[in-house]
Design an enzyme around this catalytic site. Sequence first.
Site, mmCIF file in Angstrom:
data_model
loop_
_atom_site.group_PDB
_atom_site.id
_atom_site.type_symbol
_atom_site.label_atom_id
_atom_site.label_comp_id
_atom_site.label_asym_id
_atom_site.label_seq_id
_atom_site.Cartn_x
_atom_site.Cartn_y
_atom_site.Cartn_z
ATOM 1 N N HIS A 216 21.486 37.718 35.633
ATOM 2 C CA HIS A 216 21.573 38.094 34.219
ATOM 3 C C HIS A 216 22.118 36.919 33.397
ATOM 4 O O HIS A 216 22.806 36.036 33.918
ATOM 5 C CB HIS A 216 22.482 39.323 34.052
ATOM 6 C CG HIS A 216 23.875 39.063 34.535
ATOM 7 N ND1 HIS A 216 24.805 38.383 33.794
ATOM 8 C CD2 HIS A 216 24.472 39.355 35.710
ATOM 9 C CE1 HIS A 216 25.926 38.273 34.479
ATOM 10 N NE2 HIS A 216 25.749 38.855 35.657
ATOM 11 N N GLY A 217 21.856 36.932 32.091
ATOM 12 C CA GLY A 217 22.365 35.891 31.201
ATOM 13 C C GLY A 217 23.857 36.068 30.937
ATOM 14 O O GLY A 217 24.499 36.974 31.477
ATOM 15 N N GLU A 218 24.355 35.219 30.053
ATOM 16 C CA GLU A 218 25.808 35.204 29.810
ATOM 17 C C GLU A 218 26.316 36.539 29.234
ATOM 18 O O GLU A 218 25.708 37.113 28.341
ATOM 19 C CB GLU A 218 26.143 34.080 28.821
ATOM 20 C CG GLU A 218 27.641 33.906 28.642
ATOM 21 C CD GLU A 218 27.971 33.048 27.429
ATOM 22 O OE1 GLU A 218 28.428 31.909 27.640
ATOM 23 O OE2 GLU A 218 27.788 33.518 26.288
ATOM 24 N N ASN A 222 31.726 36.951 31.330
ATOM 25 C CA ASN A 222 31.496 35.597 31.845
ATOM 26 C C ASN A 222 32.226 34.578 30.991
ATOM 27 O O ASN A 222 32.857 33.644 31.503
ATOM 28 C CB ASN A 222 30.007 35.227 31.832
ATOM 29 C CG ASN A 222 29.187 35.971 32.855
ATOM 30 O OD1 ASN A 222 27.993 36.176 32.680
ATOM 31 N ND2 ASN A 222 29.823 36.403 33.949
ATOM 32 N N ARG A 263 24.210 44.627 32.073
ATOM 33 C CA ARG A 263 23.803 43.236 31.863
ATOM 34 C C ARG A 263 22.466 42.903 32.530
ATOM 35 O O ARG A 263 21.701 42.081 32.020
ATOM 36 C CB ARG A 263 24.902 42.273 32.328
ATOM 37 C CG ARG A 263 25.465 42.504 33.735
ATOM 38 C CD ARG A 263 26.803 41.791 33.838
ATOM 39 N NE ARG A 263 27.444 41.749 35.150
ATOM 40 C CZ ARG A 263 28.241 42.689 35.626
ATOM 41 N NH1 ARG A 263 28.409 43.814 34.953
ATOM 42 N NH2 ARG A 263 28.851 42.531 36.805
ATOM 43 N N GLU A 285 22.052 49.509 44.876
ATOM 44 C CA GLU A 285 22.245 48.523 45.961
ATOM 45 C C GLU A 285 22.403 47.114 45.395
ATOM 46 O O GLU A 285 22.950 46.239 46.056
ATOM 47 C CB GLU A 285 21.047 48.531 46.924
ATOM 48 C CG GLU A 285 21.031 49.665 47.921
ATOM 49 C CD GLU A 285 20.508 50.962 47.319
ATOM 50 O OE1 GLU A 285 20.089 50.956 46.135
ATOM 51 O OE2 GLU A 285 20.530 51.978 48.029
ATOM 52 N N ASP A 287 24.051 46.395 42.589
ATOM 53 C CA ASP A 287 25.247 46.264 41.745
ATOM 54 C C ASP A 287 26.137 45.140 42.280
ATOM 55 O O ASP A 287 26.170 44.884 43.490
ATOM 56 C CB ASP A 287 26.054 47.575 41.737
ATOM 57 C CG ASP A 287 25.440 48.595 40.776
ATOM 58 O OD1 ASP A 287 24.463 48.254 40.093
ATOM 59 O OD2 ASP A 287 25.952 49.724 40.721
ATOM 60 N N ARG A 305 48.845 37.640 39.030
ATOM 61 C CA ARG A 305 49.332 38.981 39.387
ATOM 62 C C ARG A 305 49.206 39.295 40.869
ATOM 63 O O ARG A 305 49.951 40.104 41.401
ATOM 64 C CB ARG A 305 48.556 40.048 38.601
ATOM 65 C CG ARG A 305 48.778 39.949 37.114
ATOM 66 C CD ARG A 305 48.122 41.121 36.419
ATOM 67 N NE ARG A 305 47.807 40.770 35.055
ATOM 68 C CZ ARG A 305 47.044 41.491 34.254
ATOM 69 N NH1 ARG A 305 46.517 42.623 34.686
ATOM 70 N NH2 ARG A 305 46.808 41.095 33.018
HETATM 71 O O1 F6P Z 1 32.037 36.205 37.516
HETATM 72 C C1 F6P Z 1 30.880 36.953 37.554
HETATM 73 C C2 F6P Z 1 30.750 37.709 38.844
HETATM 74 O O2 F6P Z 1 29.475 38.294 38.900
HETATM 75 C C3 F6P Z 1 31.851 38.771 39.068
HETATM 76 O O3 F6P Z 1 31.570 40.029 38.520
HETATM 77 C C4 F6P Z 1 31.965 38.792 40.556
HETATM 78 O O4 F6P Z 1 33.180 39.361 41.012
HETATM 79 C C5 F6P Z 1 31.830 37.326 40.872
HETATM 80 O O5 F6P Z 1 30.899 36.817 39.957
HETATM 81 C C6 F6P Z 1 31.375 37.026 42.273
HETATM 82 O O6 F6P Z 1 31.505 35.637 42.476
HETATM 83 P P1 F6P Z 1 32.732 35.071 43.362
HETATM 84 O O7 F6P Z 1 32.562 35.720 44.679
HETATM 85 O O8 F6P Z 1 32.492 33.598 43.392
HETATM 86 O O9 F6P Z 1 34.020 35.461 42.724
#
Ligand code: F6P
Length: 403
Positions: A216-218, A222, A263, A285, A287, A305
């Site tokens: 998906h795009g930005e 992101n 998205r 699947e 997601d 945190r």
């Molecule tokens: O940052 C975008 C994203 O799709 C997050 O929703 C996801 O947790 C992450 O990338 C997965 O990438 P990484 O495993 O490098 O954190």
Amino acid sequence: MNHKKLCIVMVGLPARGKSTIACRLRESLETENFKVEIFNNGEVRRRILPENTASADFFSPDNLEGVRLREWIARQNLQSARQFLDQGGCIAILDATNISRERRDTIRRDMEQVPVLFIECVNDDEELLTTSITHKTKISEFGHMSLPEAIRNFKDRIQFYASRYEPLDRESNYVVLNSLQNRVVREKTTDNIPHYPRIRDILVSDMIQNLYLIRHGETFFNQERRIGGDSPLTEKGVDQAGLLGEHFRTTRIPFIFTSKKRRTIQMAQPIIAAQAECTHVALREFDEIRSGICDSLTYDEIRERHPEIHVARSMDKYHYIYPGGEGYVTLQSRIQLGIKKALYLSGRAEHIVIIGHQAVNRMILSYFLYRRLEDVPYIFIPQDRYFHIVSTQTKKLFELKRF
Ligand code: F6P
């Protein structure tokens, strides 16, 4: 080249992928110069019976005229297959439900010296069947019915067949295939079946003519380096989606698969809008990886945190599982199921699109292209480019393209 003759007989309830597999066999075997032809009962029925035979009643075992006509069609195709084999054909494929032992015995007898291999397709994934039926009911024989009416008639048709279904068992040569997983469930070869190793290999192989794997795009998340959630696209993301739609305008895309997240669905819209006919299937699947207690946090917030999570994940990103969420390692089985579903539903489509997420697309890529496990979570997945993937028995191609 060995051109020993063979008759392949498909077996299975409607919408179990029989025709897709028959075509896959033909296409693959033809590339090796085998003369192959498919004899499909449904096609003959639609061609020669001018009256409406799409309604479920036609398939009721109590409709004696319907039974007579269907048996007649089966005999016609059997004769044509015999003729094809007698006149130099190598492999005849009888594509129909062939659910009764009686029908299968008749085929066996009529083929005389030609060996017969039965291929039974099984698959009971309810959700998949409904999607597949919905797609099937779009073909012209259901044109005069509303969609719910067409689905009801098709499901009733399946029930009629199911009430008389006799699975393969006493036949001498057969393969029972889970047609979703491309997995052999049972097999038996009593006779010497020509080309069997080749055929078995085709049955268990994924065939992808052209898969366009897109991220998906930005999104707003992101921009902030925030993970998970269900953020929509930013203006830049919407522009990227528009460019994508433009890019694929002249490619016929009959199927587009996304996740259930906003998205990916938003990214798919311009492609769908530019196509004359395109079925959109949102699969859970596909997601994105669930990040549990870290969902919607930025990477910096996680570091502040939950430093222990940050450290543990950096040490072994592939095997690390977010508390209350997933890891790449646990993502694998659902992504594979998603790929199987997409391939099953799109059947023989020449071009298909999957719009996924960063982690999801890494897993999809690594399904087709070997990467060491520790490298998978770092595969570069840009948002302004896509992977063009071809994976057939004779060709493997990966190309990163800009849109
Ligand atoms: O940052 C975008 C994203 O799709 C997050 O929703 C996801 O947790 C992450 O990338 C997965 O990438 P990484 O495993 O490098 O954190």
